[in-house]
Design a protein around this motif. Sequence first.
Motif, short mmCIF file in Angstrom:
data_model
loop_
_atom_site.label_atom_id
_atom_site.label_comp_id
_atom_site.label_asym_id
_atom_site.label_seq_id
_atom_site.Cartn_x
_atom_site.Cartn_y
_atom_site.Cartn_z
N PHE A 249 0.82 -1.21 0.00
CA PHE A 249 0.00 0.00 0.00
C PHE A 249 0.86 1.26 0.00
O PHE A 249 0.61 2.20 -0.77
CB PHE A 249 -0.94 0.01 1.22
CG PHE A 249 -2.08 -0.95 1.11
CD1 PHE A 249 -2.84 -1.02 -0.05
CD2 PHE A 249 -2.41 -1.79 2.17
CE1 PHE A 249 -3.91 -1.90 -0.15
CE2 PHE A 249 -3.47 -2.68 2.08
CZ PHE A 249 -4.21 -2.74 0.92
N THR B 165 1.62 4.09 -2.85
CA THR B 165 1.36 5.51 -2.60
C THR B 165 2.54 6.36 -3.07
O THR B 165 2.36 7.39 -3.75
CB THR B 165 1.10 5.75 -1.11
OG1 THR B 165 -0.04 4.99 -0.70
CG2 THR B 165 0.85 7.22 -0.84
N ALA C 91 -3.68 8.76 -3.14
CA ALA C 91 -4.52 9.08 -1.99
C ALA C 91 -5.33 7.86 -1.57
O ALA C 91 -5.53 7.59 -0.37
CB ALA C 91 -5.44 10.26 -2.33
N VAL C 92 -5.81 7.09 -2.55
CA VAL C 92 -6.60 5.89 -2.26
C VAL C 92 -5.75 4.83 -1.58
O VAL C 92 -6.15 4.24 -0.56
CB VAL C 92 -7.24 5.33 -3.55
CG1 VAL C 92 -7.93 4.00 -3.26
CG2 VAL C 92 -8.22 6.33 -4.13
N THR C 93 -4.57 4.57 -2.15
CA THR C 93 -3.71 3.54 -1.55
C THR C 93 -3.23 3.96 -0.16
O THR C 93 -3.07 3.11 0.73
CB THR C 93 -2.49 3.24 -2.45
OG1 THR C 93 -1.78 4.46 -2.71
CG2 THR C 93 -2.93 2.61 -3.75
N PHE C 94 -3.03 5.27 0.05
CA PHE C 94 -2.66 5.74 1.38
C PHE C 94 -3.78 5.50 2.38
O PHE C 94 -3.54 5.09 3.52
CB PHE C 94 -2.31 7.22 1.35
CG PHE C 94 -1.95 7.78 2.70
CD1 PHE C 94 -0.67 7.61 3.21
CD2 PHE C 94 -2.89 8.46 3.46
CE1 PHE C 94 -0.34 8.10 4.47
CE2 PHE C 94 -2.58 8.95 4.72
CZ PHE C 94 -1.30 8.78 5.22
N ALA C 95 -5.00 5.74 1.97
CA ALA C 95 -6.16 5.50 2.85
C ALA C 95 -6.26 4.03 3.21
O ALA C 95 -6.51 3.68 4.38
CB ALA C 95 -7.44 5.97 2.17
N PHE C 96 -6.07 3.14 2.21
CA PHE C 96 -6.08 1.71 2.48
C PHE C 96 -4.94 1.33 3.43
O PHE C 96 -5.11 0.50 4.33
CB PHE C 96 -5.99 0.91 1.18
CG PHE C 96 -7.31 0.69 0.51
CD1 PHE C 96 -8.22 -0.21 1.02
CD2 PHE C 96 -7.64 1.39 -0.64
CE1 PHE C 96 -9.45 -0.42 0.41
CE2 PHE C 96 -8.86 1.20 -1.27
CZ PHE C 96 -9.77 0.29 -0.74
N THR D 114 -3.20 -0.40 8.66
CA THR D 114 -2.32 -0.24 9.82
C THR D 114 -3.11 -0.40 11.11
O THR D 114 -2.65 -1.07 12.05
CB THR D 114 -1.64 1.14 9.78
OG1 THR D 114 -0.83 1.24 8.61
CG2 THR D 114 -0.75 1.34 11.01
N PHE E 90 -3.45 3.23 5.67
CA PHE E 90 -3.75 3.72 7.02
C PHE E 90 -4.76 2.81 7.71
O PHE E 90 -4.60 2.45 8.87
CB PHE E 90 -4.27 5.15 6.95
CG PHE E 90 -4.63 5.72 8.30
CD1 PHE E 90 -3.65 6.14 9.17
CD2 PHE E 90 -5.96 5.81 8.68
CE1 PHE E 90 -3.98 6.66 10.42
CE2 PHE E 90 -6.31 6.33 9.92
CZ PHE E 90 -5.31 6.75 10.79
N ALA E 91 -5.82 2.44 6.98
CA ALA E 91 -6.85 1.56 7.55
C ALA E 91 -6.26 0.20 7.91
O ALA E 91 -6.57 -0.37 8.97
CB ALA E 91 -8.00 1.40 6.56
#
Length: 265
Positions: free
Chosen positions: A205, A209, A225-230, A235, A232-233
């Motif tokens: 992920f 990013t 931004a999408v891969t960063f959100a995934f 994590t 973070f979730a």
Amino acid sequence: MNLLVQAASSDDGSFHGPSINEFFPPTLFTIGGLEFNRIFFIRLFATLVLLLVFWFGTRRMKLIPGRFQSVVEMGLDFVRVNIAEDLLGKKDGRRWLPLLTTIFFMALFFNLTGIIPFLNIAGTSVIGVPLVLAVSAYFAFIYAGIKNSPKNFFRNALFPPGVPWFLYILVTPIEFISTFILRPITLTLRLLMNMVVGHLLLVLFFTATSFFIFTAGSWWSLFGAVTFAFGFAFTLFEILVALLQAYVFALLTAVYIQLAVAEEH
């Protein structure tokens, strides 16, 4: 961040995801044939943090505990009540509490290094630590069974009562493999593979990013931004996995000890 960018892209600008080499970092130095690498120091760091947490949490015990002492006591009570005494009863639970507490918190702290910045890999994601914990649980199971019933432990484990004698030809080899071989193997692999998969997904992920934002650029940054959100979730999910895997490992250790001290043995 530079490391993530390097991991995500190559000279030709293409994306490269994580590989198994993540778990075999280069040797930093060698002492007497013993190799020291990044994962070794991550494990050392987790051990020192664990020791410091319990030293500061228990060195000046008060009748009315402060916040830090309360947190440490809550962790200890969790293992005592929900794992040791719940499965083994008060007498055997207290007897095996030091081992179960050590296994739970060692696995937990080593698991959590996988989501700590600048560490980014679990100390349990290489087979050494899971194997040590599994062997400890295995020998505890054997010791508890022999101590409780020296004459009948192995006999009842390999020749379960109530089975027709001619079925022992099939039952005994199955019981031997499942009880004395597969248990330590499954304990090791369950913890190991969960940490390996979790690490690979997090690296995937966050390197994606970095690739989308810093290498691909332009409107590809939206994918970043999408891969960063995934990432973070996931994590946050890995924190839950770290706790659950520590709990399951200690729980299964208690289950095996309970089976070893059961009346039929």
